[in-house]
Scaffold this active site. Sequence first.
Site, PDB file in Angstrom:
ATOM      1  N   SER A 101      -9.828   2.387   3.019  1.00  0.00           N
ATOM      2  CA  SER A 101      -8.935   3.058   2.115  1.00  0.00           C
ATOM      3  C   SER A 101      -8.028   2.114   1.323  1.00  0.00           C
ATOM      4  O   SER A 101      -7.430   2.524   0.334  1.00  0.00           O
ATOM      5  CB  SER A 101      -8.064   4.047   2.874  1.00  0.00           C
ATOM      6  N   SER A 140     -10.297   0.222   7.280  1.00  0.00           N
ATOM      7  CA  SER A 140      -9.680   0.247   5.956  1.00  0.00           C
ATOM      8  C   SER A 140      -8.991  -1.016   5.485  1.00  0.00           C
ATOM      9  O   SER A 140      -8.513  -1.043   4.355  1.00  0.00           O
ATOM     10  CB  SER A 140      -8.674   1.409   5.893  1.00  0.00           C
ATOM     11  N   LYS A 162       0.854  -1.202   0.000  1.00  0.00           N
ATOM     12  CA  LYS A 162       0.000   0.000   0.000  1.00  0.00           C
ATOM     13  C   LYS A 162       0.883   1.244   0.000  1.00  0.00           C
ATOM     14  O   LYS A 162       1.891   1.299   0.710  1.00  0.00           O
ATOM     15  CB  LYS A 162      -0.890  -0.038   1.255  1.00  0.00           C
TER      16      LYS A 162
END
Lengths: 499, 493, 95
Positions: free
Chosen positions: B159, B183, B79
């Site tokens: 997210s 998330s 990420k």
Amino acid sequence: MNVEAKAAEAANPNLIQGATGDWEVIIGLEVHAQVNSHAKLFSGASTEFGGAPNAHVSLVDAAMPGMLPVINEECVAQAIRTGLGLKAQINLRSVFDRKNYFYPDLPQGYQISQFKSPIVGEGEIEIDTDGGPKRVGIERLHLEQDAGKSIHDQHPEYSYVDLNRSGVALMEIVSRPDMRSSKEAQAYVTKLRTILRYLGTCDGDMEKGNLRADVNVSVRKPGGELGTRCEIKNVNSIRFIGQAIEVEARRQIDIIEDGGTIDQETRLFDPKSGQTRSMRSKEEAHDYRYFPDPDLLPLEFDQAYVDELAKGLPELPDEKRARFIKEYGLSAYDAGVLVAERSSADYFEAVIAALDDPARDGKLAANWVINELFGRLNKEGTAIEDSPISAAQLAGIAKLIGSQAISGKIAKDLFEIVWSEGGDPAEIVEARGMKQVTDTSAIEKAVDEVIAANPDQVEKVKAKPTMIGWFVGQVMKASGGKANPQAVNEILKKRLGID
Amino acid sequence: MSDLTKLTLAAAREGLQKKEFSAEELTKAFCEEIDAGNGAINAYVLPTPEIALEQARAADARIAKGEARTLEGLPLGIKDLFCTKGVRTTACSKILDDFKPTYESTVTQNLWDAGAVMLGKLNNDEFAMGSSNETSAFGPVVNPWRRTGSDAKLVPGGSSGGSSAAVAADLCLAATATDTGGSIRQPAALTGTVGLKPTYGRCSRWGIVAFASSLDQAGPITKSVEDAALMLQVMAGQDPKDSTSVDAPVPDYRASLRNGIKGLRVGVPKEYRVAGMSAEIDKLWEQGITWLEDAGASVHEISLPHTKYALPAYYIVAPAEASSNLARYDGVRYGMRQTGSDLIDTYEQTRAAGFGREVKRRVLIGTYVLSAGYYDAYYLKAQKVRTLIKRDFDEAWDKVDVVLTPTTPSPAFAFGEKSGDPLAMYLEDIFTVTVNMAGLPGLSVPAGLSTEGPPLGLQLIGKPFDEETLLRTGQVIEDAAGRIVVPSHWWRG
Amino acid sequence: MQVDEATVRRIARLARIKITDEEAKGLEAELSGILDWVEQLSEVNTDGVEPMTRVVPISLKKRSDVVTDGEKADEIVANAPLSEDDYFVVPKVVE
């Protein structure tokens, strides 16, 4: 307000005269003291002064994405030691808060400080005033990060930012508004600085910016309501603290007497103009939005830890001064001079330790350290640590004077010799024949010779006995300075028939 | 397309050990998949094939010498919130521009020290603020799952939308992600993958772009529960550079995975049955209860009375911390700078141009709730409510060992469906946010498909540092539900 | 809680984010909506409840006072939009 402050207020000798009467000035100080440590408060970068730009900066100090603070245990210990030195309450649990504002020398966009729960609570410092000793209250001491440095004068449009100082540990020491004159404020900072230096928690070098004061000044009519205060930021010398308070008090008095009101604002002292000026800023007062730093946990330690630190503290200036007065019979003033710096006090005690008869020679030694040695060191700009005359040598000189082996005048010559050439005082005196003549018959002989050679003076002195000094001088000259002046005096008086 | 990319992390690991294929072959297969398919999905914002191949070749050398480490040669996606040394890291925000960290986050360093391979940086909502990956400066991510008979683009959740989409689309074996309000778990549920948010303090936050410091936690998104156990093994551990990371031993999470759950007490919190909850979510929850009972667990209704206040409290605490954490993005030391008329103007213009709408919204809310006069009513109040939320769970642990809830109120929704009203998007986190507020571990496991087609997940919430029980229970659900795999790889064109 | 445009502007100033008139109006509505929604927390009785000051039940770890970092000015300024001789360079603050 404590009983002492109330009493002091009742009879305040420090009132300032204005056009409409007397004014009282109320002073509080927030002193920022850089903690003596190798590394910074929350990062492992060095705290060393100077250094190439951004050389003493870690990723944490530069507030890179994802960086986190880790607290330096020595900085915590230093704050506790300082609290103990201020006879203050040590809080076993305290919290670090973020103080949020934007400035290029504050890379995180917040300063890690302590707002609601500081590490140290209330304490006090005793200062000497013209009216005797006075206790100035300490409200609190907390740990916080220092900011970096912006240089504004290298370029017309740009500022240069160096983060070397960013993140260095500071102790913010907040006094109660107990001071009533610029002298009291100076005495407070001086005393605080001495205590910090004794403890070794801050080196108090104001020129390097390791100790700086924000001075809060307000004025009021005696017995009246507290006036609006202004804060004079970052005053970095004792002298300027005094000057800033004087001009600011005067400025405020003039405004009020002219019918105006004081705006609560932040000001700067400008040494060149000798005035304070407002730090104008476009926006309203800062809203720092304090909240507990979520990257840290509450700081906690137990009483045992505090007690352990307390054991390791050196004797503090007030205690040392009291002991010097008691043990060595020194005056308060002399003791005060000796304890102003720990190194001076240590030097003096080393001299005492080297004396054979401290009871006889202690005061004399103090005298010589304060007047002769310190005087000379100041003249040469030499620190006591670098004194060319060691404590043992100075003790040697004191011993010779105390045992009456040499006179005071000869001792000064001896001092010079040891200062420039070194050597053992007793050996020098022996080698150069500097010993004092105490042999009564030799002095009597010299006295008789001078009296015989100066009949006119003899007549004069019988009428005006104070003129005996002239005779003493003559006898001393005749003896090459080696005669014991006391003995000369006595014998002269006898011979001349004066009391 | 290569079958290698369809393997789970554990299976690929075994395959490498058995020398069925090489690490280089495995990595090349993924690089080709990313080439072919990332355009349509936009899971990767920065593929790093050269780095990956170099690491893969080194892995092969170690495997040949018999020196394979735990994740040797296994290709992962990272990420873009994790700082990767020398590799652009942006948090999917314009404000970080071309920032190349000179340092590596602790969690990713753990992965490289275990021999893993980096395929690239994955897309996410800007600064981790969002539940759909629609706020990214690199554009949205398309969920590999579609509604049956429709090619409308669905969100992969957020997210960590890039992470969940990449895992679901076989564009990596597993991915790192972060979870502040849901998330990891919510995107996992929306993409039929497994998402694990460890206990707060289990993994280090050092080197991860901070959103909300007291809530952020790194964790894996994977294809299976076993994969999650494997990833956590390597990611977890105390870090002296993170004062909030905990010195608890890291157990062998895989060892107890198949121990079963006989005698386990499962809690079902009545307050999670919210008004307007869809029937199919309710049905899935009941199905989960049955599976666990069938495996020998006992199920008990519990009460977590402050549940409904978790979300509003979160939307005070998280923005408040974020407003302070994002103050460093000012154009002075890194990232983009929009030079203004003077310093203040430069700050204001840089942040106006660099931050997206959602980030600005949250920074402003955060600034407001901390501002003079409002701190007590908002931030302090929310932190007190947080204590009560945690207390609810502490009391529940007297009666139960693990809690079972749905992960999300609904399956994946279409682009733009919830972007009109911020609150509509915030409600996506309604089941997940309590877990962050209480600092507990949470696991989302794919449990079934919605009637529209896309997957649904069930959430397990555990005691602090009891990820073992979560994984063990999750394994039971996975065994019962079966692996849920996307029906077609439409994105490869 | 309703916030007005003046408040939005003040907050934006505190947060150093420039906002246009249009944005200010939009934010007025959005922020008010969010703040209204979080208002429900006032329903909760929090008398005698301590705010959560630590999520993890551990004490603050301390490090020893040793210099372990720094001497990397080139890394520190490596990503700076503008730097000179290892200084960060920024436009001046206009007093």
